[in-house]
Design a protein around this motif. Structure first.
Motif, PDB file in Angstrom:
ATOM      1  N   ILE A  33       6.085   2.809   3.215  1.00  0.00           N
ATOM      2  CA  ILE A  33       7.205   2.548   4.038  1.00  0.00           C
ATOM      3  C   ILE A  33       7.544   1.197   4.271  1.00  0.00           C
ATOM      4  O   ILE A  33       8.277   0.731   4.831  1.00  0.00           O
ATOM      5  CB  ILE A  33       7.065   3.290   5.382  1.00  0.00           C
ATOM      6  N   ASN A  34       6.372   0.321   3.818  1.00  0.00           N
ATOM      7  CA  ASN A  34       6.835  -1.117   3.874  1.00  0.00           C
ATOM      8  C   ASN A  34       5.670  -1.891   2.738  1.00  0.00           C
ATOM      9  O   ASN A  34       5.000  -1.298   2.077  1.00  0.00           O
ATOM     10  CB  ASN A  34       6.535  -1.673   5.421  1.00  0.00           C
ATOM     11  N   GLY A  35       5.919  -3.106   2.849  1.00  0.00           N
ATOM     12  CA  GLY A  35       4.969  -3.988   1.915  1.00  0.00           C
ATOM     13  C   GLY A  35       3.681  -3.744   2.057  1.00  0.00           C
ATOM     14  O   GLY A  35       2.845  -3.745   0.996  1.00  0.00           O
ATOM     15  N   GLU A  36       2.984  -3.723   3.119  1.00  0.00           N
ATOM     16  CA  GLU A  36       1.569  -3.737   3.511  1.00  0.00           C
ATOM     17  C   GLU A  36       1.170  -2.556   3.039  1.00  0.00           C
ATOM     18  O   GLU A  36       0.172  -2.393   2.441  1.00  0.00           O
ATOM     19  CB  GLU A  36       1.396  -3.904   4.977  1.00  0.00           C
ATOM     20  N   GLU A  37       1.954  -1.394   3.203  1.00  0.00           N
ATOM     21  CA  GLU A  37       1.438  -0.066   2.916  1.00  0.00           C
ATOM     22  C   GLU A  37       1.546   0.071   1.340  1.00  0.00           C
ATOM     23  O   GLU A  37       0.652   0.626   0.713  1.00  0.00           O
ATOM     24  CB  GLU A  37       2.223   0.968   3.694  1.00  0.00           C
ATOM     25  N   ALA A  38       2.464  -0.503   0.847  1.00  0.00           N
ATOM     26  CA  ALA A  38       2.605  -0.530  -0.633  1.00  0.00           C
ATOM     27  C   ALA A  38       1.125  -1.232  -1.443  1.00  0.00           C
ATOM     28  O   ALA A  38       0.942  -0.506  -2.413  1.00  0.00           O
ATOM     29  CB  ALA A  38       3.841  -1.268  -1.130  1.00  0.00           C
ATOM     30  N   LEU A  39       0.919  -2.269  -0.828  1.00  0.00           N
ATOM     31  CA  LEU A  39      -0.230  -2.819  -1.417  1.00  0.00           C
ATOM     32  C   LEU A  39      -1.651  -1.924  -1.347  1.00  0.00           C
ATOM     33  O   LEU A  39      -2.342  -1.890  -1.951  1.00  0.00           O
ATOM     34  CB  LEU A  39      -0.502  -4.348  -0.579  1.00  0.00           C
ATOM     35  N   THR A  40      -1.608  -1.430  -0.229  1.00  0.00           N
ATOM     36  CA  THR A  40      -2.981  -0.420  -0.012  1.00  0.00           C
ATOM     37  C   THR A  40      -2.626   0.870  -0.888  1.00  0.00           C
ATOM     38  O   THR A  40      -3.616   1.062  -1.711  1.00  0.00           O
ATOM     39  CB  THR A  40      -2.695   0.200   1.463  1.00  0.00           C
ATOM     40  N   VAL A  41      -1.444   1.414  -0.974  1.00  0.00           N
ATOM     41  CA  VAL A  41      -1.176   2.750  -1.952  1.00  0.00           C
ATOM     42  C   VAL A  41      -1.334   2.100  -3.433  1.00  0.00           C
ATOM     43  O   VAL A  41      -2.153   2.893  -4.214  1.00  0.00           O
ATOM     44  CB  VAL A  41       0.114   3.062  -1.910  1.00  0.00           C
ATOM     45  N   TYR A  42      -0.883   1.073  -3.844  1.00  0.00           N
ATOM     46  CA  TYR A  42      -1.085   0.526  -5.291  1.00  0.00           C
ATOM     47  C   TYR A  42      -2.550   0.308  -5.469  1.00  0.00           C
ATOM     48  O   TYR A  42      -3.043   0.710  -6.500  1.00  0.00           O
ATOM     49  CB  TYR A  42      -0.278  -0.980  -5.360  1.00  0.00           C
ATOM     50  N   THR A  43      -3.407  -0.393  -4.666  1.00  0.00           N
ATOM     51  CA  THR A  43      -4.789  -0.424  -4.931  1.00  0.00           C
ATOM     52  C   THR A  43      -5.404   1.063  -5.052  1.00  0.00           C
ATOM     53  O   THR A  43      -6.350   1.031  -5.947  1.00  0.00           O
ATOM     54  CB  THR A  43      -5.413  -1.059  -3.884  1.00  0.00           C
ATOM     55  N   GLN A  44      -5.175   1.865  -4.270  1.00  0.00           N
ATOM     56  CA  GLN A  44      -5.482   3.099  -4.238  1.00  0.00           C
ATOM     57  C   GLN A  44      -5.158   3.965  -5.576  1.00  0.00           C
ATOM     58  O   GLN A  44      -6.283   4.806  -6.264  1.00  0.00           O
ATOM     59  CB  GLN A  44      -5.468   3.999  -2.848  1.00  0.00           C
ATOM     60  N   LEU A  45      -4.213   3.921  -6.163  1.00  0.00           N
ATOM     61  CA  LEU A  45      -3.533   4.614  -6.802  1.00  0.00           C
ATOM     62  C   LEU A  45      -3.281   4.213  -8.318  1.00  0.00           C
ATOM     63  O   LEU A  45      -3.226   5.106  -9.239  1.00  0.00           O
ATOM     64  CB  LEU A  45      -2.206   5.444  -6.537  1.00  0.00           C
ATOM     65  N   GLN A  46      -3.116   2.973  -8.315  1.00  0.00           N
ATOM     66  CA  GLN A  46      -2.658   2.230  -9.578  1.00  0.00           C
ATOM     67  C   GLN A  46      -1.415   2.867 -10.211  1.00  0.00           C
ATOM     68  O   GLN A  46      -1.588   3.367 -11.270  1.00  0.00           O
ATOM     69  CB  GLN A  46      -3.782   2.174 -10.386  1.00  0.00           C
ATOM     70  N   PRO A  47      -0.412   2.933  -9.613  1.00  0.00           N
ATOM     71  CA  PRO A  47       0.910   3.718 -10.417  1.00  0.00           C
ATOM     72  C   PRO A  47       1.477   2.779 -11.711  1.00  0.00           C
ATOM     73  O   PRO A  47       0.745   1.612 -11.758  1.00  0.00           O
ATOM     74  CB  PRO A  47       1.996   3.540  -9.232  1.00  0.00           C
ATOM     75  N   ASP A  48       2.135   3.548 -12.451  1.00  0.00           N
ATOM     76  CA  ASP A  48       2.523   3.076 -13.669  1.00  0.00           C
ATOM     77  C   ASP A  48       3.876   2.097 -13.258  1.00  0.00           C
ATOM     78  O   ASP A  48       4.072   1.368 -14.476  1.00  0.00           O
ATOM     79  CB  ASP A  48       3.061   4.216 -14.547  1.00  0.00           C
ATOM     80  N   MET A  49       4.435   2.048 -12.212  1.00  0.00           N
ATOM     81  CA  MET A  49       5.779   1.538 -11.887  1.00  0.00           C
ATOM     82  C   MET A  49       5.965   1.536 -10.421  1.00  0.00           C
ATOM     83  O   MET A  49       5.545   2.322  -9.662  1.00  0.00           O
ATOM     84  CB  MET A  49       6.958   2.255 -12.527  1.00  0.00           C
ATOM     85  N   VAL A  50       6.595   0.352  -9.828  1.00  0.00           N
ATOM     86  CA  VAL A  50       6.901   0.354  -8.614  1.00  0.00           C
ATOM     87  C   VAL A  50       8.380   0.143  -8.365  1.00  0.00           C
ATOM     88  O   VAL A  50       9.112  -0.737  -9.073  1.00  0.00           O
ATOM     89  CB  VAL A  50       6.072  -1.048  -7.853  1.00  0.00           C
ATOM     90  N   LEU A  51       9.146   0.812  -7.520  1.00  0.00           N
ATOM     91  CA  LEU A  51      10.581   0.915  -7.071  1.00  0.00           C
ATOM     92  C   LEU A  51      10.245   0.259  -5.694  1.00  0.00           C
ATOM     93  O   LEU A  51       9.707   0.936  -4.693  1.00  0.00           O
ATOM     94  CB  LEU A  51      11.072   2.075  -6.809  1.00  0.00           C
ATOM     95  N   LEU A  52      11.018  -1.029  -5.450  1.00  0.00           N
ATOM     96  CA  LEU A  52      10.680  -1.558  -4.345  1.00  0.00           C
ATOM     97  C   LEU A  52      11.933  -2.046  -3.733  1.00  0.00           C
ATOM     98  O   LEU A  52      12.927  -2.868  -4.127  1.00  0.00           O
ATOM     99  CB  LEU A  52       9.829  -2.833  -4.551  1.00  0.00           C
ATOM    100  N   ASP A  53      12.046  -1.989  -2.057  1.00  0.00           N
ATOM    101  CA  ASP A  53      13.373  -2.185  -1.578  1.00  0.00           C
ATOM    102  C   ASP A  53      13.258  -3.743  -1.173  1.00  0.00           C
ATOM    103  O   ASP A  53      11.933  -4.413  -0.859  1.00  0.00           O
ATOM    104  CB  ASP A  53      13.217  -1.493  -0.208  1.00  0.00           C
ATOM    105  N   ALA A  54      14.021  -4.549  -1.317  1.00  0.00           N
ATOM    106  CA  ALA A  54      13.972  -6.143  -1.130  1.00  0.00           C
ATOM    107  C   ALA A  54      13.773  -6.124   0.346  1.00  0.00           C
ATOM    108  O   ALA A  54      13.077  -7.259   0.868  1.00  0.00           O
ATOM    109  CB  ALA A  54      15.102  -6.827  -1.536  1.00  0.00           C
TER     110      ALA A  54
END
Length: 119
Positions: A33-54
């Motif tokens: 739901i925000n950039g901070e959470e995105a960093l945590t989820v990215y680190t845990q799951l290593q997704p193949d792509m990120v769709l990111l709201d500005a």
């Protein structure tokens, strides 16, 4: 490849629409739901792509993109930024982020891919 896409947006409806669209195309979806959470989820799951709201509270998409690029594997992950921004200064700020990056503007109908703005 897991075909996992991380969708990051503070708007619940937008996340839901993107999730359903991506799942119907066969992708697995993680959400933040925000950039901070995105960093945590990215680190845990290593997704193949990120769709990111500005534009998001706590950490906007600009800062999140910069921080994602600093994480292991983040320098090469495709980041698709979805935005309603259209001011030239905002677009220039987005374009200064490290490629690979794709920008979509929901309302103006332009997009940017590898150095080219397409209408």
């Amino acid at each position: 490849m897991t075909n996992l896409i991380l969708v990051v947006d503070d708007d619940r409806l937008t996340r839901m629409q993107l999730r359903e669209l991506l799942k119907s195309a066969g992708y697995s979806v993680a959400e933040a739901i925000n950039g901070e959470e995105a960093l945590t989820v990215y680190t845990q799951l290593q997704p193949d792509m990120v769709l990111l709201d500005a534009l998001m509270p706590q950490m906007d998409g600009f800062k999140c993109c910069e921080r994602l690029r600093q994480l292991p594997g983040g320098e090469d992950i495709p980041i698709l930024i979805i935005t309603a921004l259209y001011e030239e200064s905002s677009v220039e700020k987005l374009l200064m982020l490290v490629l690979p990056i794709i920008l979509l503007n929901r309302f103006s109908g332009w997009y940017y891919v590898n150095g080219c703005i397409v209408y």
